[in-house]
Design an enzyme around this catalytic site. Structure first.
Site, mmCIF file in Angstrom:
data_model
loop_
_atom_site.group_PDB
_atom_site.id
_atom_site.type_symbol
_atom_site.label_atom_id
_atom_site.label_comp_id
_atom_site.label_asym_id
_atom_site.label_seq_id
_atom_site.Cartn_x
_atom_site.Cartn_y
_atom_site.Cartn_z
ATOM 1 N N ARG A 160 22.451 51.750 4.336
ATOM 2 C CA ARG A 160 21.916 52.333 5.562
ATOM 3 C C ARG A 160 20.497 52.853 5.343
ATOM 4 O O ARG A 160 19.703 52.954 6.280
ATOM 5 C CB ARG A 160 22.825 53.456 6.062
ATOM 6 C CG ARG A 160 22.309 54.158 7.327
ATOM 7 C CD ARG A 160 23.394 54.921 8.041
ATOM 8 N NE ARG A 160 24.054 55.877 7.192
ATOM 9 C CZ ARG A 160 23.589 57.102 6.912
ATOM 10 N NH1 ARG A 160 22.433 57.509 7.413
ATOM 11 N NH2 ARG A 160 24.275 57.922 6.132
ATOM 12 N N TYR A 205 10.528 45.335 28.858
ATOM 13 C CA TYR A 205 11.837 44.739 28.629
ATOM 14 C C TYR A 205 12.915 45.653 29.213
ATOM 15 O O TYR A 205 12.794 46.879 29.189
ATOM 16 C CB TYR A 205 12.044 44.516 27.133
ATOM 17 C CG TYR A 205 13.428 44.067 26.767
ATOM 18 C CD1 TYR A 205 13.922 42.858 27.242
ATOM 19 C CD2 TYR A 205 14.246 44.857 25.979
ATOM 20 C CE1 TYR A 205 15.209 42.445 26.922
ATOM 21 C CE2 TYR A 205 15.517 44.450 25.646
ATOM 22 C CZ TYR A 205 15.999 43.247 26.118
ATOM 23 O OH TYR A 205 17.270 42.846 25.811
ATOM 24 N N ASP A 250 4.598 47.125 21.906
ATOM 25 C CA ASP A 250 5.575 46.054 21.681
ATOM 26 C C ASP A 250 4.808 44.736 21.644
ATOM 27 O O ASP A 250 4.219 44.316 22.635
ATOM 28 C CB ASP A 250 6.615 46.051 22.806
ATOM 29 C CG ASP A 250 7.720 45.025 22.597
ATOM 30 O OD1 ASP A 250 7.492 44.027 21.881
ATOM 31 O OD2 ASP A 250 8.807 45.195 23.164
#
Length: 384
Positions: free
Chosen positions: A56, A109, A176
């Site tokens: 993780r 998005y 982005d």
């Protein structure tokens, strides 16, 4: 009969064998690592994104991909996570708190819009959504974060990154760059602080990985890692290994996407059944001059409108080579209807604010021969 020893099964003795080292990186398919029995173990546990502690936190496969991704973006550091939305969430959540002012576009998005419209305000973050062309004008001295997407999904509108940076000298600017990719635009070169991308798309390029990446300064990426460490959006070793493999052909694939995307856009622009084509590489695109300044190429993503939502459904149902699927950036050409399939979680008013026309189709131009893609679109449009 002697029963099998669980201890021996769990701790097999495998003698070392002669031989060389692997040319391709092995997959480190483990969740945890045995640590040294010394103070070094505590140093590893306290490090940012250690590669040999707990998956993780990071892994050797993730680190290899991160080095490649940081280099592509011209960034100090990169953080690999389990999806594009995990990257967006880590980048934004690590830089906001109750009372932070965020300025963002109305055209984003779909899941990013939900994060901006619903999730962040529920934690007391002040989010101002404005038309894409108004971002620079909407920034004020109290703005803490500016979040942009260029070209935007699915309208292919551009954000002037240099203008945003100039208007927000004290804010953290997050961009982005999924559609453009670092092959065509490197936002950090225009002063952007953090770049987020869905590595699921062009970076991997084979429609078999879900991953996301945050790149930027080492300090900001470390801050995003702390958020990701808590929320847990892991990019597992096998997916990271696949992504690193896909990245090795990234420039070759993008060169083809660029040339084929332009060829398909020009065909659609000249077709009588097509009302409008949204592609920054076309001279008719309203921001073509900005595209020439900000983009080295214009990619394989485009959208186009036909007469009505019913006409769009007919075209969508008639393609034979282009496959009806969401996502993008793979080897195969994909076509989708954004209003009903990509933006299904937005209201009609939100769709209108984002510029998502019910008659609009989005096309991800793949690596097939461009004349074959064009022939498929031509026969599909002939049904109108």
């Amino acid at each position: 009969m002697e029963r099998p020893s669980m201890t021996r099964l769990l701790h097999p003795s495998v003698p070392a064998q002669p031989g060389g080292t692997p040319v391709a990186s092995p997959i480190f398919q483990t969740s945890t690592y045995e640590l040294p029995r010394s103070p070094v173990a505590a140093e590893i546990a306290a490090a940012v994104a250690p590669t040999g502690y707990y998956t993780r936190y990071g892994s050797p496969n993730a680190r290899e991909a991160e080095v490649m991704l940081a280099d592509l973006d011209g960034a100090e550091a990169a953080l690999l996570v389990g999806s594009g939305m995990a990257a967006i969430s880590a980048a934004l959540l690590s830089n906001v708190r109750a009372g932070t002012e965020v300025v963002a576009q109305t055209s984003h998005y779909t899941a990013a819009l939900t994060l901006l419209r619903t999730v962040l305000p529920s934690y007391g973050v002040d989010v101002l959504l404005v038309p894409q062309e108004s971002i620079a004008d909407a920034v004020s001295p109290s703005t803490g974060v500016v979040y942009v997407e260029t070209p935007s999904n699915p309208t292919m509108a551009l954000t002037d990154l240099a203008a945003v940076r100039a208007a927000a000298p004290h804010a953290i600017v997050v961009a982005d760059n999924t559609f453009a990719t670092p092959y065509n635009t490197r936002p950090i070169d225009f002063g952007v602080d953090l770049v987020v991308q869905s590595a699921t798309k062009y970076l991997n390029g084979h429609s078999d990985v879900t991953a996301g990446v945050v790149t930027g300064s080492a300090d900001l990426v470390a801050r995003a890692w702390e958020t990701a460490r808590v929320l847990g959006p892991v990019c597992h070793p096998f997916e990271a290994w696949l992504l690193a493999r896909g990245l090795r052909t990234f420039p070759l694939r993008m060169a083809r996407h660029n040339t084929s995307g332009l060829a398909v856009a020009r065909f659609l622009a000249g077709h009588p059944a097509v009302d409008a084509v949204h592609y920054p590489g076309l001279a008719t695109h309203p921001q073509h001059d900005l595209a020439r300044r900000q983009m080295a190429g214009h990619g394989g993503m485009l959208s186009f409108t036909v007469g009505s939502a019913e006409a769009a459904a007919r075209v969508l149902g008639s393609t034979k080579l282009a496959r009806n699927a969401v996502s993008l950036g793979g080897t195969e050409t994909l076509i989708t209807h954004p209003a009903s399939l990509v933006f299904a979680h937005q209201s009609p008013a939100e769709l209108a604010a984002s510029g998502v026309d019910p008659a609009l189709l989005r096309l991800s131009v793949g690596l097939e021969e461009p004349e074959d893609i064009i022939a498929d679109l031509d026969q599909s449009l002939s049904t109108l």
